[in-house]
Structure formats: C-alpha cells, structure tokens
Design a protein around this motif. Structure first.
Motif, mmCIF file in Angstrom:
data_model
loop_
_atom_site.group_PDB
_atom_site.id
_atom_site.type_symbol
_atom_site.label_atom_id
_atom_site.label_comp_id
_atom_site.label_asym_id
_atom_site.label_seq_id
_atom_site.Cartn_x
_atom_site.Cartn_y
_atom_site.Cartn_z
ATOM 1 N N GLU A 1 30.346 -104.539 -59.720
ATOM 2 C CA GLU A 1 30.704 -105.932 -59.981
ATOM 3 C C GLU A 1 30.779 -106.794 -58.729
ATOM 4 O O GLU A 1 30.594 -107.995 -58.802
ATOM 5 C CB GLU A 1 32.037 -105.989 -60.736
ATOM 6 C CG GLU A 1 31.943 -105.323 -62.103
ATOM 7 C CD GLU A 1 33.243 -105.381 -62.887
ATOM 8 O OE1 GLU A 1 34.176 -106.077 -62.438
ATOM 9 O OE2 GLU A 1 33.319 -104.727 -63.933
ATOM 10 N N THR A 2 31.060 -106.198 -57.571
ATOM 11 C CA THR A 2 31.239 -106.982 -56.347
ATOM 12 C C THR A 2 30.105 -106.687 -55.366
ATOM 13 O O THR A 2 29.345 -105.740 -55.539
ATOM 14 C CB THR A 2 32.586 -106.626 -55.677
ATOM 15 O OG1 THR A 2 32.526 -105.253 -55.231
ATOM 16 C CG2 THR A 2 33.761 -106.811 -56.636
ATOM 17 N N GLU A 3 30.030 -107.511 -54.315
ATOM 18 C CA GLU A 3 29.039 -107.275 -53.262
ATOM 19 C C GLU A 3 29.283 -105.925 -52.584
ATOM 20 O O GLU A 3 28.342 -105.227 -52.215
ATOM 21 C CB GLU A 3 29.067 -108.411 -52.231
ATOM 22 C CG GLU A 3 28.486 -109.718 -52.741
ATOM 23 C CD GLU A 3 27.017 -109.619 -53.118
ATOM 24 O OE1 GLU A 3 26.244 -108.928 -52.407
ATOM 25 O OE2 GLU A 3 26.616 -110.219 -54.129
ATOM 26 N N ALA A 4 30.554 -105.552 -52.427
ATOM 27 C CA ALA A 4 30.877 -104.248 -51.827
ATOM 28 C C ALA A 4 30.380 -103.117 -52.721
ATOM 29 O O ALA A 4 29.871 -102.106 -52.233
ATOM 30 C CB ALA A 4 32.387 -104.134 -51.602
ATOM 31 N N ASP A 5 30.503 -103.281 -54.054
ATOM 32 C CA ASP A 5 29.982 -102.288 -54.999
ATOM 33 C C ASP A 5 28.469 -102.160 -54.869
ATOM 34 O O ASP A 5 27.926 -101.056 -54.859
ATOM 35 C CB ASP A 5 30.324 -102.670 -56.446
ATOM 36 C CG ASP A 5 31.803 -102.588 -56.763
ATOM 37 O OD1 ASP A 5 32.553 -101.919 -56.022
ATOM 38 O OD2 ASP A 5 32.205 -103.212 -57.769
ATOM 39 N N ILE A 6 27.795 -103.300 -54.758
ATOM 40 C CA ILE A 6 26.332 -103.295 -54.618
ATOM 41 C C ILE A 6 25.938 -102.576 -53.339
ATOM 42 O O ILE A 6 25.002 -101.768 -53.327
ATOM 43 C CB ILE A 6 25.762 -104.729 -54.662
ATOM 44 C CG1 ILE A 6 25.934 -105.311 -56.068
ATOM 45 C CG2 ILE A 6 24.297 -104.759 -54.228
ATOM 46 C CD1 ILE A 6 25.585 -106.778 -56.198
ATOM 47 N N LYS A 7 26.653 -102.827 -52.242
ATOM 48 C CA LYS A 7 26.357 -102.169 -50.967
ATOM 49 C C LYS A 7 26.507 -100.657 -51.100
ATOM 50 O O LYS A 7 25.645 -99.895 -50.655
ATOM 51 C CB LYS A 7 27.282 -102.730 -49.879
ATOM 52 C CG LYS A 7 27.024 -102.165 -48.509
ATOM 53 C CD LYS A 7 25.664 -102.594 -47.993
ATOM 54 C CE LYS A 7 25.430 -102.036 -46.598
ATOM 55 N NZ LYS A 7 24.020 -101.911 -46.297
ATOM 56 N N ARG A 8 27.596 -100.210 -51.719
ATOM 57 C CA ARG A 8 27.818 -98.776 -51.904
ATOM 58 C C ARG A 8 26.761 -98.174 -52.829
ATOM 59 O O ARG A 8 26.286 -97.058 -52.610
ATOM 60 C CB ARG A 8 29.207 -98.529 -52.498
ATOM 61 C CG ARG A 8 30.311 -98.605 -51.482
ATOM 62 C CD ARG A 8 31.689 -98.310 -52.049
ATOM 63 N NE ARG A 8 31.726 -97.135 -52.884
ATOM 64 C CZ ARG A 8 32.439 -97.039 -54.004
ATOM 65 N NH1 ARG A 8 33.156 -98.051 -54.431
ATOM 66 N NH2 ARG A 8 32.444 -95.924 -54.699
#
Length: 197
Positions: free
Chosen positions: A175-182
């Motif tokens: 859901e978040t940019e950090a999730d996308i990065k991971r």
C-alpha cells in the motif's frame, strides 16, 4: 456472564469485519476456481492469478488492469495496461480479472491480461524482453482474502519476484511507497494492480 460477554465480542468482531469488507465501490478477492479451471491456468502459464470483483456501486464504468515491471528495485515499464468498459448487465454480475505470465525463452516472456464480464471478455497480450540471469528462486502471491476497491484508486493485488538470492518473499499487502520498495528489491519483480473508473 463471562462467556456471554465473550460471545458478544466475537459476534461484534465478525460483524465489523464483514462490514469493512463490504465498504467501497467493489470487493476483490481471489477467484474460487473449479479443478478444471485450475488445470487450465496451470497449463496456460508458469505464474497466474484470477480475481473476482463484485461491484457495490453502479457508477463504475470500467475496470483498468496494469502490470508494472521492475529490475533491481527500479521501475522499468508498465508491461500491460488494459481497460474493459462495463455494461449495465456487467454491474450485476461478478467480474473476473485474469493475469498469466508465460516464459518463452530465458530472455523473453509473454503476459496475458483479461477481464471477463457477463457480456464477454477482452484481453491484452504483450511480450517483454527480460534481463538474462541465473535465477534460483521465485515467489508469487496475491491479496490474502478480500479487499475493497474504490473508484479512482489503484490497488496492488498481486506480485511476482525472481531472484538469485537464497531467500525471496512476497508481500500480501502493498500500500505504501516503502511496501513497493520492499516488494521490488529483487532482480525482477512485477506488481499487478486494478483500478475502477
């Protein structure tokens, strides 16, 4: 009295969970496929997904699907963007979105995206050149249960990762940019999303 309170709390929790699931303009969940359908999906592609969308809002005009491709954590391209307009009869029936990845060679793959409605189906097929790597691991997964969809909001519903790392994993909720990065911090990664318009 103690047991009565516990039963009431459990019932309220279930009602809250059900009401949260029903919020939104639609609900999306992994499709419950028959054994025959599962076999067809396995034959069609190495990694495949099928989701059912149940609409709650008659203002939904189309379903838009997208597959984004990443290499080493960097966005490369949107491989497939496919939209399907909905008729009045489609709004009353379950809509199915299907995504199939087929490996053609070590350097090329093919993606098929399809939206199946009461009035028929439409699909998009695209080939993609991929970086040649000695992959040891892959993983894929989608939303763990049902999730709400709202008009104008893109929701990532599945991901695939390919890597030569010893351990790989996929996130069920991105859901978040950090999730996308991971989720994309691998040699190759794909994020599959749906948006209602």
């Amino acid at each position: 009295m103690k047991y009565f309170s516990i039963v009431i709390l459990i019932i309220l929790s279930l009602l809250t969970a059900c009401s949260n699931e029903e919020k939104g303009d639609a609900v999306i969940k992994e499709a419950e496929l028959t054994d025959f359908e599962k076999s067809l999906m396995e034959v069609a592609g190495e990694e495949s997904f099928a989701f059912d969308i149940e609409l709650n809002n008659e203002d939904v005009k189309e379903v838009h699907t997208k597959i984004d491709y990443y290499e080493n954590g960097e966005f490369i391209d949107s491989l497939s963007e496919f939209s399907s307009a909905l008729s009045e009869s489609d709004l009353k029936e379950t809509i199915r979105a299907v995504f199939i990845r087929q490996g053609i060679t070590d350097q090329e793959e093919q993606w098929i995206s399809s939206v199946i409605t009461a009035d028929g189906s439409g699909s998009s097929t695209i080939k993609n050149k991929i970086a040649d790597s000695e992959e040891m691991s892959s993983a894929w997964g989608g939303i763990p249960s049902s999730a709400s969809l709202n008009i104008g909001e893109k929701r990532i519903i599945a991901s695939i990762v390919h890597s030569n790392k010893n351990q790989v994993s996929v996130l069920n909720s991105i859901e978040t940019e950090a999730d996308i990065k991971r989720a994309t911090d691998y040699e190759r990664a794909y994020l599959i999303s749906v948006e209602l318009k």
